[in-house]
Design an enzyme around this catalytic site. Structure first.
Site, short mmCIF file in Angstrom:
data_model
loop_
_atom_site.label_atom_id
_atom_site.label_comp_id
_atom_site.label_asym_id
_atom_site.label_seq_id
_atom_site.Cartn_x
_atom_site.Cartn_y
_atom_site.Cartn_z
CE1 TYR A 147 -3.51 2.75 0.95
CE2 TYR A 147 -1.89 3.41 2.59
CZ TYR A 147 -3.05 3.67 1.88
OH TYR A 147 -3.72 4.84 2.09
CE LYS B 45 -3.43 5.62 -1.41
NZ LYS B 45 -4.44 6.39 -2.18
#
Length: 248
Positions: A153, A157
Site C-alpha cells: 500500500y 501511494k
C-alpha cells in the site's frame, strides 16, 4: 468556499468517505459532479447525481467509465479527483502477487489512466481552458506507523506522489495542473485505529500532535483548494493533511 460554478468534475472512489466529502464540497461550490466507484449501492446513496459503476482495476473499464461520466456531464471536464483507493495488508514476506497488483492497480495505475482518458476527451472537444487534477496519496507513502503490514500500500501511494510530479510536468503547457493531497489518519471506514477506542486514542496522543483523527471534509477542503483558481500557480506539489503526524 471556492467558486466552481459552471465547471464539471469527476470524482473516482465516489462512494468512499473521502470521495463523498469531496463531492459534497464541490457541489456546494457550484460544480456539476459525476462519481465513479465499483460500489453500486454506495453510489446510489449519493442521491440525485450522475454516477458510473466501474472497477478501476481494469484499464479498459476505467476508460469506458470516464467516457460515460463525461457524457452524463454533457462536456469536457474541468476537475478530476482521483480518490479511489484500497488498503490491502500483508507483512512483507507474505505479500502475494494478487494483493500487490490490487494496491498498485487501484491506488496508482487507475489515477493515471483516468487522467489520460479525461485529457483525451478534453483534446477531442478542443477544450483549452484551465483544468485541475488532484490525486489522493497517503502519509503511508512516507511512514507506516499504525502497526499495519502495509508495504505494498505504501509503495503504491509513494508512486502516486512521483506520478503526480511527472503528470504536472507533462501537461503544464496544456493548461493542466496536477497536484496531490496526502491525508494522514482520517475517520473513514478504511481506518480501524479506533476499533479499540482507548488504545486508538493513546496512539493518537503519542503520534499525532493534534491528537485526533482527521475528518473527511478537512481533506475535501484541501482538494478543492488545489482544484480551484486560488491555486492557479500551484502544480506538481503535495499538500499534507495529517494533524502533524509527519512532524514527529
Amino acid at each position: 468556499m471556492h467558486d466552481f460554478n459552471g465547471r464539471r468534475a469527476i470524482v473516482t472512489g465516489a462512494a468512499g468517505g473521502i470521495g463523498r466529502a469531496i463531492i459534497a464540497e464541490l457541489q456546494r461550490s457550484g460544480a456539476s459532479v459525476a462519481g465513479i466507484d465499483r460500489d453500486e449501492a454506495g453510489l446510489a446513496a449519493l442521491g440525485d447525481m450522475a454516477t458510473v459503476t466501474a472497477d478501476l482495476a481494469d484499464v479498459a473499464s476505467t476508460r469506458t467509465a470516464v467516457g460515460a461520466a463525461i457524457a452524463l456531464l454533457g462536456g469536457p471536464v474541468d476537475v478530476l479527483v482521483n480518490a479511489a483507493g484500497v488498503y490491502v495488508l500483508a507483512p512483507a514476506m507474505r505479500v502475494d502477487v494478487e494483493d500487490w497488483d490490487l494496491n498498485q492497480s487501484i491506488n496508482l495505475r487507475a489515477s493515471f489512466f483516468a487522467a489520460q482518458a479525461v485529457i483525451a476527451e478534453r483534446k477531442a472537444a478542443s477544450a483549452t481552458g484551465p483544468m485541475a487534477v488532484v490525486n489522493i496519496s497517503s502519509t503511508g507513502a512516507y511512514r507506516m506507523g499504525t502497526g499495519d503490514a502495509a508495504l505494498s500500500y505504501g509503495a503504491s501511494k509513494a508512486g502516486l506522489i512521483g506520478l503526480t510530479i511527472a503528470m504536472a510536468a507533462e501537461w503544464a503547457r496544456e493548461n493542466i495542473r496536477v497536484n496531490v493531497v496526502v491525508p494522514g489518519v482520517i475517520d473513514t471506514s478504511m481506518v480501524r485505529l479506533m476499533d479499540d477506542p482507548e488504545a486508538g486514542q493513546a496512539w493518537l496522543d503519542t503520534r499525532v500532535p493534534l491528537r485526533r483523527l482527521g475528518r473527511p471534509e478537512e481533506v475535501a477542503k484541501a482538494v478543492c483548494f488545489l482544484a480551484s483558481d486560488d491555486a492557479s500557480y500551484i502544480t506538481g506539489t503535495h499538500l499534507v493533511v495529517d494533524g502533524g503526524y509527519l512532524c514527529v
